[in-house]
Write an enzyme that holds these catalytic residues in place. Sequence first.
Site, PDB file in Angstrom:
ATOM      1  N   ASP B 145       1.452  -0.986   0.330  1.00  0.00           N
ATOM      2  CA  ASP B 145      -0.001   0.432  -0.259  1.00  0.00           C
ATOM      3  C   ASP B 145       0.977   1.166   0.021  1.00  0.00           C
ATOM      4  O   ASP B 145       1.548   1.583   0.708  1.00  0.00           O
ATOM      5  CB  ASP B 145      -0.959   0.292   1.488  1.00  0.00           C
ATOM      6  CG  ASP B 145      -1.991  -1.087   1.475  1.00  0.00           C
ATOM      7  OD1 ASP B 145      -1.501  -1.500   0.439  1.00  0.00           O
ATOM      8  OD2 ASP B 145      -2.727  -1.023   1.484  1.00  0.00           O
ATOM      9  N   LYS B 208      -7.053   3.060  -3.380  1.00  0.00           N
ATOM     10  CA  LYS B 208      -7.636   3.352  -1.865  1.00  0.00           C
ATOM     11  C   LYS B 208      -7.338   4.769  -2.168  1.00  0.00           C
ATOM     12  O   LYS B 208      -6.850   5.894  -2.133  1.00  0.00           O
ATOM     13  CB  LYS B 208      -6.143   2.856  -1.347  1.00  0.00           C
ATOM     14  CG  LYS B 208      -6.510   2.898   0.136  1.00  0.00           C
ATOM     15  CD  LYS B 208      -5.361   2.070   0.616  1.00  0.00           C
ATOM     16  CE  LYS B 208      -5.304   2.200   2.194  1.00  0.00           C
ATOM     17  NZ  LYS B 208      -4.294   0.916   3.128  1.00  0.00           N
ATOM     18  N   LYS B 244     -10.130   0.300  -2.862  1.00  0.00           N
ATOM     19  CA  LYS B 244     -10.103  -0.206  -1.235  1.00  0.00           C
ATOM     20  C   LYS B 244     -10.208   0.816  -0.092  1.00  0.00           C
ATOM     21  O   LYS B 244      -9.190   2.631  -0.837  1.00  0.00           O
ATOM     22  CB  LYS B 244      -8.442  -0.739  -1.011  1.00  0.00           C
ATOM     23  CG  LYS B 244      -8.659  -0.377   0.886  1.00  0.00           C
ATOM     24  CD  LYS B 244      -7.393  -1.109   1.255  1.00  0.00           C
ATOM     25  CE  LYS B 244      -7.269  -1.198   2.554  1.00  0.00           C
ATOM     26  NZ  LYS B 244      -5.347  -0.945   3.019  1.00  0.00           N
TER      27      LYS B 244
END
Lengths: 490, 308, 290
Positions: B145, B208, B244
Amino acid sequence: MESQANKLAFNDGWQYAPAPESTDHIRIDEKYDLFIGGEFVAPEEGRYFETINPANEKTLSSVALANEADIDRAVKAARKAYNGPWSKMKASERGKYIFRIARMLQERAREFATIETLDGGKPIRESRDIDIPLAAAHFFYYAGWADKLAYAFPGRDTRSLGVAAQIIPWNFPLLMASWKIAPALACGNTVVLKPAETTPLTAMKLAELIQDAGLPPGVVNIVTGAGATGATMVNHPDVDKIAFTGSTSVGRIIRKSLAGTNKKYTLELGGKAANVIFEDAAIDQAVEGIINGIFFNQGHVCCAGSRLLVQESVADEVIDKLRERMETLIIGDPMDKNTDIGAINSAEQLETIQSYLKIGQDEGAEMYQSSCDVPGSGYWCRPTIFTGVSQSNRIVQEEIFGPVLAIQTFRTLEEGLTKANNTPYGLSGGVWTDKGAKIFKMTQSMRAGVIWANTFNKFDPTSPFGGYKESGVGREGGLHGLDAYVKVEV
Amino acid sequence: MSVIALPIASALPDLKRITPVDEVGVNERVARFQTRSIKKESKIEALKTVLSMIDLTTLEGQDTPGKVRQLCQKAIHLHDSLPDLPHVAAVCVYPTMVGIARAALGDRGINVASVATAFPSGMSSRKIKLEETRTAVEEGADEIDMVISRGAFLQGDYHFVFDEIAAVKEACGDAHLKVILETGELGTLDHVRRASVLAMHAGADFIKTSTGKIQPAATMPVTFVMLKAIKDFYQETGRMVGMKPAGGISAAKLAVHYLVMLRETLGNAWMTPEWFRFGASSLANDVLMQLQKQATGVYQSADYFSKD
Amino acid sequence: MAEASARVPVEKTYKIYIGGKFPRTESGRYFLLQDPKGAVIANICRGSRKDFRNAVVAARGAFAGWSAATAYLRGQILYRIAEMLEGRHDQFVAELVLQGVSKRKAKKEVDATVDRLIYYAGWADKYQQVFSSVNPVNSSHFNFSVLEPTGVVSMLVPDDSGLLGLVSNIAPAIVGGNTCVVLASESMPLCAISFAEVLHASDVPAGVVNILTGFREELTTQFASHMDVNAVVFCDSEVGVAKSIHIEAADNMKRVISRVDTRWTDDSAQSPYFVRDTQETKTTWHPIGG
């Protein structure tokens, strides 16, 4: 096109379980009499007609069929109440009665929403989130005007008109009742109101509420019947004001029958609104606006965005996205909280819509409908769009009053504007662009009473509503809506 | 897992030509998702799906191997008294904790996700960011991430941001790359849309919303705009990108409304942990409480659900 | 009474006013205007339905430009009309006298007409502020209502007030951006045509005001029924005619404005509400967001 290959799938996998609104909290009587002079009275001829649930064709109740004598009785009761307490009452006290109606509507909102959906076929989400709250808000807004009218007409005194005869349509039954009754009462008039024959129940529940609210008898009278009953109201000699919402053809008949009288009138009539999408618009929100513009309330909306005008450079993209979005609309049981599109209001209206679907295809337009299933009983029409149409097509020119969109393209602003204005109607319009100057150019140049820029089908008690040209005469809502219910003294 | 040829970064499109986003229209659409009433079996199915999509997360300066092991234990044993529960999708930790998590989770199918690239601010050199990425992957991270350089993005240096994502993607090797836009720092939905397009073209496997360190973190309007960008990217390129939302989603009901939004925006293909994740630390227990309530008909107390 | 050496006066031909031009009626017909003693004053064009049709075409053509003109410009032009009229004061008095009005009343009427034009010139950039509104809607939208001109207005102006009655109807319509087609007083048509000349010299764009002369009985139905007319104003029609105007007007939902029983010399015959009569309310919504 690549996009054709990369289609999204919405129909399998996780589905929403039925989520029906319960009906255990509502009361619908087997039979409703006429509400005249503060009492429920039987019609003179003793005739009643049934009102059904258009989603399953089952009978909900019976309502009285008012004849000439009944209308006369209602007008007399209204006149008596006008002469008696109502026109003489202190304006602030009059306002308090209207506030009271607003509050009681809020308290009983769930029952009203449920009955509105049962009787008219619109999704419970809409009657719960839009119709009933807006109806209450209308009463609340106009209640406050009652003792402030001097500020609404600068330099002029006003006086009330007397008895208003009000005839409302079946697409927003309680909301239209509130649009009519609230300003009339605030300005000191009394009312005889007739709901549409297919959707009388919330008006009768409103009659009960008004009785419970303790309004002086006769200030609001509610009578039921069909077109003939309405005509009797229009032609009654002791009526001072006619307020009508419905088709332009009936509006014309009303105006002709009012000729030679001194009755004041306001008419909210048909529409064929253009929703104009420019290439620089926020396309995703524009698509949502198109959906909301034509499929809200099954397209039973006089200001529906029934003509889509989309700039050629983005036409394919917009139409692809529109089709895709249509696939996610849930059509079915109006009582289900997840339903987006409910039942067509009546067999008669369904027939009208279907005749236009045939006309559109016969004229060579390409029809596309969403692939959803529809229930077996009741009246249903899938969300429908037509492409390959032009100004010459009847489905572009005539009001269909159903979930049917006619799509045309344009190249330049001037062309879009010309097409948008090329109609005898002028109720509403939409424009979608990210450029401020273009928004004002369009909103100023479109000949219609309500223009939604980068939004569509928004309503508010403070916001005047009404049409140019054949879409009507006068405004309802807002400060400008007071004009319909007063005489401005010279 | 078979190694498939990863799509490489495409050219950076002209972000100024990205379709604008109208905030009020987005909010209205999102409000509609939230009026959906999800009941009975569809609710149970949704709650289980939410569980399976959770990246159980701890990203604190005070994290220790002990804390991470406890979290992994929770990931494995969500609430054993409830039968047929899925496991969460991943455990998400700092790079120094990847090895601990990897060992604790074993090969139960729960992925290890690691933040990287000088999370949460991203204020470091590219060299260090790439080194950090490679380290996390070597330690056993299945997913990385990363954060974008918001400063560079806001000053219009899109090529810098694009190249950085592409370089991190390359450093990831087989690991999946989630690109954190930190939407709470981007200011407008137009920026969210542009950053989404940029990240996808640069090779992101997931986009995300947030680090969880900045408010607002995930919101439905922001997520909606990103889903729309994913949709258009898919229809343009044929490549699916995952989504996400992270931070601020702790109520099961809200998570279910995210699923409603997902279903009605991208359709069924995205309704799996492969394509949608929730970055959350406390969401799991609320979902478990709701599932228990659906199973027993009795409203639950947090005291009966383990907090790790 | 003429002396032998007197010069022969040149008499004026009174023609109609359409699209900024002074044509004769296409019908070639005329009617005699006589003074109270029966002497012929002038041949007056007996306008036809085709003249009316042409006038509506001119008015429609002028609408886009005139309605888009700034309020400031419209005010300037109204004021210019007043200036031009003032300059021709004596001519209008003479014409009114010729048509049977006493000199004193004629002078008062011309004065009042100039003043009425000044009055409406002053309203040009103000009526909008009085009648528009910003509406505080219960959502994240900016919402406002403004007045816009109704469009092409047909006018059956008062018969007994050849100048003041005429101008009292034209001024509030055009100051609000409408264009109009006017049927002049049948018994006192002279001032209407001379007023057209004033308009012609006052920077009023061609087609904004079109003035016909002719017979009420022949043209009223046309004025009420034409499908490209948006509003009809009438001032002294009897009940039966008023009823037929309402009936004819219903077909295209024309707005019908009755100004029967207005005392044109009175101050009550001027107000921004006269402007508002030929205005539509337009409400615009726009989201407020980032």
